[in-house]
Design a protein around this motif. Structure first.
Motif, PDB file in Angstrom:
ATOM      1  N   UNK A   1     -19.619  42.561  37.186  1.00  0.00           N
ATOM      2  CA  UNK A   1     -19.099  41.422  37.796  1.00  0.00           C
ATOM      3  C   UNK A   1     -19.441  39.874  37.689  1.00  0.00           C
ATOM      4  N   UNK A   2     -18.680  39.127  38.306  1.00  0.00           N
ATOM      5  CA  UNK A   2     -19.212  37.813  38.234  1.00  0.00           C
ATOM      6  C   UNK A   2     -20.178  37.512  39.233  1.00  0.00           C
ATOM      7  N   UNK A   3     -20.275  38.365  40.464  1.00  0.00           N
ATOM      8  CA  UNK A   3     -21.443  37.997  41.383  1.00  0.00           C
ATOM      9  C   UNK A   3     -22.571  38.432  40.668  1.00  0.00           C
ATOM     10  N   UNK A   4     -22.532  39.624  39.897  1.00  0.00           N
ATOM     11  CA  UNK A   4     -23.557  39.963  39.376  1.00  0.00           C
ATOM     12  C   UNK A   4     -24.267  39.022  38.042  1.00  0.00           C
ATOM     13  N   UNK A   5     -23.410  38.610  37.298  1.00  0.00           N
ATOM     14  CA  UNK A   5     -23.873  37.802  36.308  1.00  0.00           C
ATOM     15  C   UNK A   5     -24.354  36.364  36.738  1.00  0.00           C
ATOM     16  N   UNK A   6     -23.774  35.945  38.162  1.00  0.00           N
ATOM     17  CA  UNK A   6     -24.107  34.647  38.559  1.00  0.00           C
ATOM     18  C   UNK A   6     -25.803  34.741  39.138  1.00  0.00           C
ATOM     19  N   UNK A   7     -26.004  35.951  39.762  1.00  0.00           N
ATOM     20  CA  UNK A   7     -27.327  36.307  40.138  1.00  0.00           C
ATOM     21  C   UNK A   7     -28.564  36.366  38.988  1.00  0.00           C
ATOM     22  N   UNK A   8     -27.856  36.969  37.830  1.00  0.00           N
ATOM     23  CA  UNK A   8     -28.835  37.078  36.769  1.00  0.00           C
ATOM     24  C   UNK A   8     -28.980  35.845  35.971  1.00  0.00           C
ATOM     25  N   UNK A   9     -27.837  34.899  36.015  1.00  0.00           N
ATOM     26  CA  UNK A   9     -28.335  33.509  35.548  1.00  0.00           C
ATOM     27  C   UNK A   9     -28.978  32.708  36.132  1.00  0.00           C
ATOM     28  N   UNK A  10     -28.913  33.033  37.377  1.00  0.00           N
ATOM     29  CA  UNK A  10     -29.854  32.199  38.345  1.00  0.00           C
ATOM     30  C   UNK A  10     -31.323  32.121  37.805  1.00  0.00           C
ATOM     31  N   UNK A  11     -31.579  33.345  37.412  1.00  0.00           N
ATOM     32  CA  UNK A  11     -33.003  33.655  36.969  1.00  0.00           C
ATOM     33  C   UNK A  11     -33.484  33.372  35.616  1.00  0.00           C
ATOM     34  N   UNK A  45     -32.659  28.390  26.913  1.00  0.00           N
ATOM     35  CA  UNK A  45     -32.700  29.392  26.109  1.00  0.00           C
ATOM     36  C   UNK A  45     -31.259  30.110  26.195  1.00  0.00           C
ATOM     37  N   UNK A  46     -30.698  30.142  27.426  1.00  0.00           N
ATOM     38  CA  UNK A  46     -29.416  30.804  27.599  1.00  0.00           C
ATOM     39  C   UNK A  46     -28.298  29.985  27.026  1.00  0.00           C
ATOM     40  N   UNK A  47     -28.189  28.712  26.912  1.00  0.00           N
ATOM     41  CA  UNK A  47     -27.026  27.932  26.466  1.00  0.00           C
ATOM     42  C   UNK A  47     -26.997  28.152  24.899  1.00  0.00           C
ATOM     43  N   UNK A  48     -28.037  28.009  24.008  1.00  0.00           N
ATOM     44  CA  UNK A  48     -27.987  28.262  22.787  1.00  0.00           C
ATOM     45  C   UNK A  48     -27.560  29.836  22.235  1.00  0.00           C
ATOM     46  N   UNK A  94     -28.913  21.770  36.241  1.00  0.00           N
ATOM     47  CA  UNK A  94     -28.958  22.884  36.282  1.00  0.00           C
ATOM     48  C   UNK A  94     -27.721  23.853  36.969  1.00  0.00           C
ATOM     49  N   UNK A  95     -27.267  23.180  37.901  1.00  0.00           N
ATOM     50  CA  UNK A  95     -26.201  23.748  38.543  1.00  0.00           C
ATOM     51  C   UNK A  95     -24.944  23.808  37.505  1.00  0.00           C
ATOM     52  N   UNK A  96     -24.522  22.673  36.769  1.00  0.00           N
ATOM     53  CA  UNK A  96     -23.609  22.438  35.783  1.00  0.00           C
ATOM     54  C   UNK A  96     -23.784  23.354  34.726  1.00  0.00           C
ATOM     55  N   UNK A  97     -25.301  23.531  34.382  1.00  0.00           N
ATOM     56  CA  UNK A  97     -25.277  24.527  33.352  1.00  0.00           C
ATOM     57  C   UNK A  97     -25.141  26.241  33.149  1.00  0.00           C
ATOM     58  N   UNK A  98     -25.463  26.473  34.873  1.00  0.00           N
ATOM     59  CA  UNK A  98     -25.453  27.772  35.232  1.00  0.00           C
ATOM     60  C   UNK A  98     -23.892  28.045  35.366  1.00  0.00           C
ATOM     61  N   UNK A  99     -22.978  27.035  35.733  1.00  0.00           N
ATOM     62  CA  UNK A  99     -21.677  27.226  35.987  1.00  0.00           C
ATOM     63  C   UNK A  99     -21.247  27.399  34.515  1.00  0.00           C
TER      64      UNK A  99
END
Length: 637
Positions: A6-16, A21-24, A59-64
């Motif tokens: 779910x989104x909460x899980x994905x959000x927690x992972x993206x925070x780390x 590297x994640x955007x490309x 970072x906040x914008x990129x994570x969202x």
């Protein structure tokens, strides 16, 4: 691969996640290049700021943005990523590097390996010369030896590995002292052709590294090619037959075997260096070198004397200080400490999940680490001939680095200026090996039962160590953390080339080789991690070893294509290369400084370090130039 979290899980992972590297990775996964926003470009040249120096709002914008993209991909059923053209991949690379590494583009495309294994030989022996005799012996089953074996097998070249130990791993098998770990982040300190997404730590321990090389050897079925417990005593070139005859020693005694080519993968840091201190043999208690750790010696409640404050000591002293009643630590020259907050940290679970589950992310993560270390602080350790500032630095940029490192020591020990004085180097940064620290070393030195001794050692006695001020420092156990015989390449093996020339006599304690790989007069004899191929402020030594392997495999291809039996580097090519290296090393911090260092040999020449960029070595080893060699035998005569 499907994602159902779910989104909460994905959000927690993206925070780390590492956002650069994640955007490309997500752009490649979805084909949406609009993710590569100019306001979210990282700066790979800022090695001291996390996340490519992106600010909190960025970072906040990129994570969202990443969350929306990954959740949408999940909701669409995790479709297969579109095929990217080279031009699109280059756009991804240019975003990650912010144009700062444009000159590196061909190397970066290869390092990303977005389309398979670019280093795989595009030929086989069967295709070029199926009947030509070509058997290769690799000496050593450490990291470099395994890499060579992997590429030779891909090229269909018959080989075997001779390994003196009972297992693979090399230095990661032999060095078992407490706290032993790598000082290059593991997602970069790994083979480009077989990554590992499940490293337990950012800078993993000796055991994790040993397991990695063991698993690689098993997965690639390389152990059946290895003769364990077999040490090469001598190698002699038989000119009339264009082959090498090796004298080997194993449990059954001595024997001889022959090969058309030999690859030495014994490394530089494999023979302990024992200090020349009066009375060293007189110590009555247990005594051992850190590279030959005696695990039968219980340090609990003991008084321990440690000679040396280099890389090994900085790793094991904090651990033994928790066991011993007292530690006397004898320092000749303090090391520079590079602040690395995550040095002992495990890889966060969210990051590990992303590496395993998000297509392309593992490659882009490794690629991002490579970009940040490709040049490292190399420009900051180059000598400015006109520098007239502090003599403890070699340029304005070097002085900036020195001040940053001094500030770290002062911050780590705010209430102990005398200890700061003792552990602050009086030589330029990078003149000696710089060590990673997360605050553990200064904290250890502050312990009441740890005593830093800076007076020179006069002698070792039966009961401890006496310094030149007349003080006796009693000890129950003596540990030597005094490094390796780095300058004594290939010892104790004897290597005899054409016309009976002994390689060690030729070198006379001043080892040299073309590209660190080949020496005139020694046909078909190659080295990996040879003279002047050590890197200290940029990149990973595995990268260099892979470059050397690529070059060696190219040399073997040249033999087969030309129908030749032997290939030998021209003397003028070798000598010109070494002259360039010597000039360049004198213009680096480690060449200009007079501080004692294992980078220099007994003649005072820098025989270990590569003074140029990673790009330079990659270009030079991309493919051998036939004009650099004399070809003999077969169709060459």
């Amino acid at each position: 691969m499907a994602i159902n979290d779910d989104d909460d899980f994905l959000r927690a992972a993206i925070d780390e996640a590492e956002i650069p590297a994640l955007l490309p990775a997500l752009a490649q996964l979805t084909g949406d290049l609009s993710l590569l926003r100019d306001d979210l470009r990282p700066d790979p040249t800022d090695r001291f700021s996390p996340q490519g120096a992106l600010g909190d709002e960025q970072l906040a914008a990129a994570r969202e943005l990443a969350l929306r993209t990954l959740a949408d991909w999940r909701d669409r059923g995790c479709p297969t990523a579109p095929k990217f053209a080279d031009g699109q991949v280059r756009r991804l690379i240019e975003f990650t590097t912010s144009g700062a590494l444009d000159d590196y583009l061909p190397l970066l495309v290869e390092e990303l390996a977005h389309d398979g294994d670019p280093g795989r030989p595009d030929w086989t022996k069967a295709e070029l010369a199926a009947d030509a005799p070509l058997h290769v012996v690799i000496i050593g089953a450490g990291m470099s030896g395994l890499a060579a074996a992997h590429r030779l097998r891909q090229a269909g070249v018959p080989f075997e590995i001779l390994e003196k130990n009972a297992d693979v791993g090399g230095t990661w098998l032999e060095n078992t002292y407490p706290g032993c770990r790598v000082d290059v982040t593991n997602h970069l300190y790994s083979f480009s052709f077989t990554g590992n997404h499940d490293w337990p730590g950012h800078f993993s321990t000796q055991r994790a590294l040993l397991d990695y090389f063991r698993d690689f050897a098993d997965e690639q079925d390389l152990k059946r090619h290895i003769r364990f417990g077999t040490e090469v005593v001598a190698a002699e070139y038989v000119e009339a037959e264009h082959c090498w005859e090796l004298e080997v020693r194993d449990a059954g005694g001595s024997r001889r075997l022959r090969a058309q080519a030999v690859i030495s993968a014994v490394g530089q840091l494999n023979r302990p260096s024992y200090p020349k201190i009066s009375g060293l043999a007189d110590f009555a208690g247990p005594s051992f070198h850190s590279a030959r750790w005696d695990h039968d010696v219980d340090l609990t409640g003991k008084r321990v004397a440690v000679i040396g404050t280099g890389a090994s000591a900085v790793q094991f002293v904090p651990i033994i200080a928790e066991q011993a009643a007292e530690v006397h630590l004898f320092q000749r020259t303090p090391p520079w400490l590079v602040p690395t907050p995550d040095y002992h940290d495990p890889v966060p679970s969210g990051l590990r999940w992303l590496l395993r589950n998000v297509p392309h992310y593992a490659r882009w993560y490794r690629f991002w680490l490579f970009c940040r270390s490709a040049e490292g602080v190399l420009p900051a350790v180059a000598v400015d001939p006109d520098w007239a500032g502090d003599p403890r630095s070699v340029s304005a940029r070097n002085e900036e680095l020195r001040q940053l490192l001094v500030a770290y020591l002062e911050m780590s020990l705010p209430d102990d200026p005398e200890l700061v004085r003792k552990i602050t180097p009086q030589y330029p940064p990078a003149a000696k090996r710089m060590l990673r620290d997360n605050g553990t070393w200064p904290a250890t030195l502050r312990q009441e039962d740890v005593h830093l001794v800076t007076e020179p050692i006069q002698e070792v006695t039966a009961t401890g160590v006496r310094t030149t001020d007349g003080r006796q420092h009693d000890a129950d156990v003596l540990i030597l953390a005094t490094g390796f015989q780095a300058s004594n390449f290939l010892t104790p093996m004897r290597v005899t080339g054409r016309d009976g020339v002994d390689l060690h006599r030729r070198w006379g304690g001043d080892a040299r080789a073309y590209l660190g790989i080949t020496v005139p007069g020694f046909p078909n004899f190659f080295m990996i991690y040879g003279p002047n191929t050590n890197i200290v402020v940029n990149g990973s030594i595995i990268f260099f070893s892979e470059c050397a392997v690529n070059y060696i495999v190219g040399c073997l291809r040249l033999l087969l294509e030309r129908g030749s039996a032997a290939l030998e580097c021209r003397a003028e090519v070798h000598d010109g290369f070494n002259a360039d290296v010597d000039r360049a090393n004198l213009l680096m911090s480690w060449g200009k400084s007079t501080v004692h260092s294992w980078y220099k040999n007994e003649h005072g020449r820098v025989a270990q370090n590569w003074p140029f960029s990673l790009m330079e070595y990659w270009k030079r080893t991309k493919r051998p130039d036939p004009a650099d060699f004399l070809l003999r035998g077969g169709g060459s005569e």
